[in-house]
Design an enzyme around this catalytic site. Structure first.
Site, mmCIF file in Angstrom:
data_model
loop_
_atom_site.group_PDB
_atom_site.id
_atom_site.type_symbol
_atom_site.label_atom_id
_atom_site.label_comp_id
_atom_site.label_asym_id
_atom_site.label_seq_id
_atom_site.Cartn_x
_atom_site.Cartn_y
_atom_site.Cartn_z
ATOM 1 N NE ARG A 256 66.182 -20.594 75.362
ATOM 2 C CZ ARG A 256 67.508 -21.511 75.726
ATOM 3 N NH1 ARG A 256 67.334 -22.204 76.098
ATOM 4 N NH2 ARG A 256 68.611 -20.698 76.383
ATOM 5 C CB CYS B 150 65.578 -30.745 85.513
ATOM 6 S SG CYS B 150 64.002 -31.925 86.511
#
Length: 500
Positions: A179, A283
């Site tokens: 991406r 995260c």
């Protein structure tokens, strides 16, 4: 698109264009396709592995000091090119430039740690473990190792792996996120500018086809991965089934306990950055605030909702923005669906980021900062890793309830407690089942000379990344016991277990 607009691969220090399959790369700020990335074939991945395999014998015998000197030069080049790297991150990830520079700096700190290779790789020696017997341990490189890294930190996470693996004498094949590949490719170019020999580091862009080759090829000795938990579990199980060492870092649902005695101004400011920074695509993002007691819960919601009004989101290139878009339209839709799900299941959307628009960037993948109150553990949005600019609030009556909530969740990556009470903080640190814990610190990401990793389904494998665990992951111990008997003394055969 022309070939000039296709991001290829880096093998043996040279750019390779395997363009049989390609995928669009978007600028999330505008929502427009900016380029394409080549998706490596099985043959291209095998070519990269072969290059790394061929380079390994010479590289493993290169003195650690020489490897460290290349890392010193690499660090210098990263610093010199920080502005360019930040723009490459922003163009494809959407991260605001100041945040992209912070990401790069945390990666550079791991490079700095790796520069200590001569000290880090020193073996262990004991003289006279027995009569005229010496014993020592050496730490040997594994061989060809692979890294599979996520979209949300296209430079920092590769830099968690690459410097540590290389200074230990391994050669490397990296499969970054398709991406946002450009900043990672530029890291590879800088490594070769720093003096890395051909084949020691290679990049293959691609999808599951490339990943599966890395997991199954017998020449690859170890795999490092960072991403979602379902994929982390697949990576770990597949790598292990093929006899490889593996560390696979998965998802998170990070909670912040807000105690009644907490410094509320500090809590609000901390949560704004920790929940909405980088659009929540971290995260270690704090995505759940657990308030202990009604009064602190009401105050937190009131103060947070006012503070969120001052946040500014928009294009990556405007440094006055606090955060940017999410990575893709599909991910935007997923984040919005989690907000809607929470609302439908009885939660209260206090600040609603759905329908966010930025003037001049109407097609960008934007979700505004969202605050959701009255969330319960049964809700689907609580169970999931939303990975967007969404902060959920759960209200409980006691610290024990808050601790139980965290300990029951399948993820155990990061957490923190806000309190002025040292006893409460110590009890929390001792009893919470989470790998990285903060006390009045919202994002307790370990510095480069410690190690990063979670518990439960946030980590598959025994060793964390970078720091001391990074050295252990990328080496294997060989213990040698040696004796030179005296020519004047001869011993007979011994049939019992040797003892002192």
């Amino acid at each position: 698109m022309s070939e000039l607009n296709v991001v290829g691969h880096l093998i043996n220090g040279k750019k390779i264009h395997d363009t049989q399959r390609t995928q669009d790369v978007f600028n999330p700020s505008t929502g427009k396709v900016s380029k394409q990335v080549a998706l490596a074939s099985k043959e291209t991945v095998e070519e990269a592995i072969a290059a790394a395999q061929a380079a390994f014998p010479a590289w493993k015998n290169t003195p650690p000091l020489r490897r460290a000197r290349i890392m010193f030069k690499f660090k210098e080049l990263l610093e010199q090119n920080a502005e360019k790297i930040a723009h490459l991150i922003g163009e494809e990830h959407g991260k605001i430039l100041h945040d992209a520079k912070g990401e790069l700096q945390r990666g550079i700190e791991v490079v700095e740690y790796a520069c200590g290779a001569p000290e880090l790789l020193k073996g262990e020696f004991t003289k006279n473990v027995g009569p005229n017997i010496d014993s020592w341990s050496d730490f040997h490189p594994l061989g060809v190792v692979a890294g599979i890294t996520p979209f949300n930190f296209p430079t920092m996470v590769p830099l968690w792996m690459i410097p540590m693996a290389l200074v230990c004498g391994n050669t490397f094949v990296l499969k970054p996120s398709e991406r946002d590949p450009s900043s990672t490719m530029f890291l590879g170019e800088l490594l070769y500018q720093a003096g890395l020999p051909e084949g020691v580091f290679n990049i293959v862009n691609g999808d599951k086809e490339a990943v599966d080759v890395l997991l199954s090829d017998s020449r690859v000795q170890a795999v490092s991965f960072v991403g979602s938990t379902p994929i982390a579990e697949y990576i770990y199980k597949t790598a292990a089934a093929n006899g490889k060492r593996c560390q696979a870092l998965g998802g998170a649902k990070n909670h912040a306990i807000v105690m009644p005695d907490a410094d509320l101004d500090n809590v609000v400011n901390s949560l704004l950055g920790a929940a909405f920074g980088s659009s929540g695509e971290r995260c270690m993002a704090l995505s759940v605030a657990v308030t202990v007691g009604k009064e602190i819960g009401d105050q937190l919601i009131e103060n947070l909702s006012k503070a969120i009004d001052s946040l500014k989101y928009g294009a990556y290139s405007e440094n006055s923005n606090d955060f940017g878009p999410v990575i893709t339209k599909a991910h935007k839709d997923k984040v919005v669906s989690h907000i809607t799900s929470a609302e439908q299941q009885g939660a209260k959307v206090v600040v609603d980021g759905r329908g966010a628009k930025v003037a001049g960037y109407e097609d960008g993948f934007y979700v505004g900062a969202t605050l959701i109150d009255d969330v319960t553990p049964e809700m689907d949005s609580y169970k999931a890793e939303i990975f967007g600019p969404v902060l959920q609030v759960i209200r409980v009556d006691t610290m024990e309830e808050a601790l139980e909530l965290i300990n029951k969740h399948e993820y155990g990556n990061g957490t923190c407690i806000y309190t002025r009470d040292g006893e409460a903080a110590r009890y929390f640190c001792d009893n919470v089942l989470v790998g990285m814990v903060g006390v009045n610190i919202p994002l307790p990401v370990p510095v480069a000379y410690h190690s990063f990793g979670g518990w439960k389904r946030s980590l598959f494998g025994d060793l964390h990344v970078y720091g001391p665990d990074g050295i252990r992951f990328y080496t294997r111990r060989k213990t040698i016991t040696q004796r030179w008997p005296s020519s004047s003394v001869r011993e007979g055969a011994q049939f019992s277990m040797p003892t002192l």
